[in-house]
Enzyme design. Structure first.
Site, short mmCIF file in Angstrom:
data_model
loop_
_atom_site.label_atom_id
_atom_site.label_comp_id
_atom_site.label_asym_id
_atom_site.label_seq_id
_atom_site.Cartn_x
_atom_site.Cartn_y
_atom_site.Cartn_z
N ARG A 95 0.88 -1.21 0.04
CA ARG A 95 0.13 -0.14 0.12
C ARG A 95 0.80 1.31 0.18
O ARG A 95 0.22 2.31 -0.04
CB ARG A 95 -1.08 0.15 1.23
CG ARG A 95 -2.25 -1.24 1.43
CD ARG A 95 -3.16 -0.84 2.54
NE ARG A 95 -1.45 -1.57 3.52
CZ ARG A 95 -1.89 -2.14 4.71
NH1 ARG A 95 -3.61 -1.26 5.32
NH2 ARG A 95 -1.29 -2.68 5.93
N SER A 121 2.47 -19.77 5.99
CA SER A 121 3.31 -19.97 8.03
C SER A 121 3.01 -21.07 8.61
O SER A 121 2.20 -22.19 7.68
CB SER A 121 2.24 -19.11 8.46
OG SER A 121 2.00 -19.09 9.61
N TYR A 161 -6.89 -15.96 12.20
CA TYR A 161 -5.32 -15.79 11.18
C TYR A 161 -4.80 -17.34 10.89
O TYR A 161 -4.55 -17.69 9.91
CB TYR A 161 -4.06 -15.65 11.96
CG TYR A 161 -2.54 -15.46 11.16
CD1 TYR A 161 -2.63 -14.73 10.19
CD2 TYR A 161 -2.00 -16.22 12.07
CE1 TYR A 161 -1.07 -15.14 9.74
CE2 TYR A 161 -0.56 -16.46 11.37
CZ TYR A 161 0.06 -15.62 9.89
OH TYR A 161 0.88 -15.34 9.33
N LYS A 211 -4.01 -18.94 7.23
CA LYS A 211 -2.54 -19.92 6.38
C LYS A 211 -3.37 -21.33 6.25
O LYS A 211 -2.25 -21.89 5.03
CB LYS A 211 -2.00 -19.06 7.78
CG LYS A 211 -1.81 -18.49 7.73
CD LYS A 211 -0.91 -17.39 6.73
CE LYS A 211 -0.31 -16.00 6.91
NZ LYS A 211 0.40 -15.57 4.77
N GLU A 242 11.40 -12.11 12.82
CA GLU A 242 11.41 -11.00 13.31
C GLU A 242 10.98 -9.83 12.17
O GLU A 242 11.94 -9.83 11.08
CB GLU A 242 13.01 -10.64 13.91
CG GLU A 242 12.61 -9.27 14.61
CD GLU A 242 13.53 -9.07 15.61
OE1 GLU A 242 14.46 -9.65 16.24
OE2 GLU A 242 13.31 -7.71 16.84
N1 LIG Z 1 6.58 -13.04 10.90
C1 LIG Z 1 6.61 -13.99 11.60
O1 LIG Z 1 6.60 -14.29 12.18
C2 LIG Z 1 5.42 -14.38 10.72
C3 LIG Z 1 5.41 -16.26 10.07
C4 LIG Z 1 4.30 -16.83 9.41
C5 LIG Z 1 4.73 -16.29 8.59
N2 LIG Z 1 4.27 -14.97 8.33
C6 LIG Z 1 3.67 -14.04 7.47
O2 LIG Z 1 4.68 -13.17 6.35
C7 LIG Z 1 4.30 -12.40 5.43
C8 LIG Z 1 4.94 -11.90 5.70
O3 LIG Z 1 4.88 -10.40 7.05
P1 LIG Z 1 5.68 -9.79 7.55
O4 LIG Z 1 6.07 -10.62 8.58
O5 LIG Z 1 6.83 -9.75 6.76
O6 LIG Z 1 5.22 -8.58 8.25
P2 LIG Z 1 5.79 -7.49 8.20
O7 LIG Z 1 6.44 -6.96 8.45
O8 LIG Z 1 4.26 -6.49 8.67
O9 LIG Z 1 5.08 -7.02 6.48
C9 LIG Z 1 3.17 -7.38 5.84
C10 LIG Z 1 4.22 -7.20 4.42
O10 LIG Z 1 3.10 -6.64 4.34
C11 LIG Z 1 2.40 -5.73 3.50
N3 LIG Z 1 0.43 -5.05 3.62
C12 LIG Z 1 0.16 -5.48 4.27
N4 LIG Z 1 -1.94 -5.90 4.19
C13 LIG Z 1 -1.78 -4.95 2.69
C14 LIG Z 1 -2.46 -4.69 2.09
N5 LIG Z 1 -3.28 -4.90 2.02
N6 LIG Z 1 -2.23 -4.76 0.38
C15 LIG Z 1 -0.55 -5.17 -0.07
N7 LIG Z 1 0.48 -5.21 0.83
C16 LIG Z 1 -0.02 -5.19 2.25
C17 LIG Z 1 2.67 -4.47 3.93
O11 LIG Z 1 3.05 -3.26 3.31
P3 LIG Z 1 2.17 -2.14 3.60
O12 LIG Z 1 1.64 -2.55 5.39
O13 LIG Z 1 2.93 -1.23 3.34
O14 LIG Z 1 0.41 -2.28 2.61
C18 LIG Z 1 4.45 -5.74 4.23
O15 LIG Z 1 4.81 -4.90 3.28
C19 LIG Z 1 3.19 -11.48 5.55
O16 LIG Z 1 2.37 -13.33 4.90
C20 LIG Z 1 3.19 -13.19 7.79
O17 LIG Z 1 1.42 -13.59 7.58
C21 LIG Z 1 5.09 -14.33 8.72
#
Ligand SMILES: NC(=O)c1ccc[n+]([C@@H]2O[C@H](COP(=O)([O-])OP(=O)(O)OC[C@H]3O[C@@H](n4cnc5c(N)ncnc54)[C@H](OP(=O)(O)O)[C@@H]3O)[C@@H](O)[C@H]2O)c1
Length: 258
Positions: free
Chosen positions: A47, A152, A165, A169, A201
């Protein structure tokens, strides 16, 4: 019988184009950066176009190999526009990384519908819209392609308190297998795979737990994954020869007990 295939390695993707959703932060930013380092062109979406542009500029200062696009994956027209921008700039997409996602922890007995809707729309529907657009693009170009969902560990088992959530997933995991079967049925060479991380992280936990302090605790209880660890798994999946389709990579921090 077909006996030849591509060798293992990223050379086959040099100069090809990857579209990475959620490239403004965390795992998506690391994947976009890593794919640029591998010689791919990268279209980064989120976004916040400005933040994505900053991420891409750090890896591609002259901007020749990258494009930042504002795209809320809940908005079908915005997703179509992102793919159109990728076609205009680089001729189309060869790799899609469906990474955009978020969570809101909370009990099902007291959940807020807007939070449920957002998780379903981003993690499930947005992923489906991007997948559909990428498949049309890859097929029109007649080439091989690869789609990678960032699922996830919450899609492999249900962590306590994960509420809706974990369901989103689990849906991603089901969608990975549905698409695999669909592609085989169609005799299509496009590959599909999923990467399922445990704790990484990023900005995820602060949003999920609605607390910076709880996020700090989550990430300091043991050495958790770094975003680049997930990017390495994506590169491994891409680097496999044509005849090898990695279906799922489960990636936990070594010390994560659950
Ligand atoms: N971190 C963990 O522990 C973990 C574990 C398992 C899986 N995951 C998965 O990994 C993926 C990435 O997450 P992350 O950990 O990197 O979290 P993050 O740092 O919060 O990043 C999330 C990303 O998703 C984007 N996003 C959110 N809503 C959006 C929308 N409506 N349209 C387009 N982009 C959107 C955000 O961009 P903007 O806000 O700029 O739009 C941001 O770039 C997710 O699918 C999450 O479920 C994470």
């Amino acid at each position: 019988m077909k006996t030849s295939s591509t060798p293992h390695g990223m050379a086959r993707w040099t100069g090809k184009t990857a579209l990475v959703t959620g490239a403004s932060n965390g795992i998506g930013a690391a994947i976009a950066t890593r794919l640029l380092a591998e010689g791919m062109r990268v279209v980064g979406c989120s976004r916040s176009q400005e933040t994505v542009a900053d991420v891409l500029a750090a890896a591609d200062p002259d901007g020749e190999a990258s494009l930042a696009v504002a795209c809320d994956v809940r908005d079908e027209a915005a997703v179509k526009a992102a793919f159109a921008a990728a076609r205009e700039r680089f001729g189309g997409v060869d790799v899609l990384v469906n990474n955009a996602g978020l969570g809101h922890a909370g009990p099902l007995a007291a959940g807020e519908v807007e939070q449920w809707r957002e998780m379903l729309e981003v993690n499930v529907l947005g992923l489906c819209i991007c997948t559909r657009e990428a498949l049309a693009d890859m097929r029109a170009r007649g080439g091989r392609g690869q789609i990678i969902h960032i699922g996830s560990m919450a899609g492999q088992r249900v962590p306590a308190g994960a509420g809706l959530y974990a369901a989103t997933k689990h849906a991603v995991r089901a969608l990975t297998e549905s698409l695999r079967m669909e592609l085989r049925e169609a005799g299509d060479p496009i590959r599909i795979g999923e990467v399922c991380p445990g704790f990484v992280e990023t900005g995820f936990a602060a949003h999920y737990l609605k607390s910076e302090e709880k996020a700090r605790q989550t990430y300091s209880q043991f050495k958790v994954l770094e975003s680049r660890d997930v990017a390495e798994a994506v590169v491994y999946m891409l680097a496999c020869p044509d005849h090898v389709q990695v279906h799922d990579i489960l990636l936990r921090p070594t010390e994560q007990p659950t």
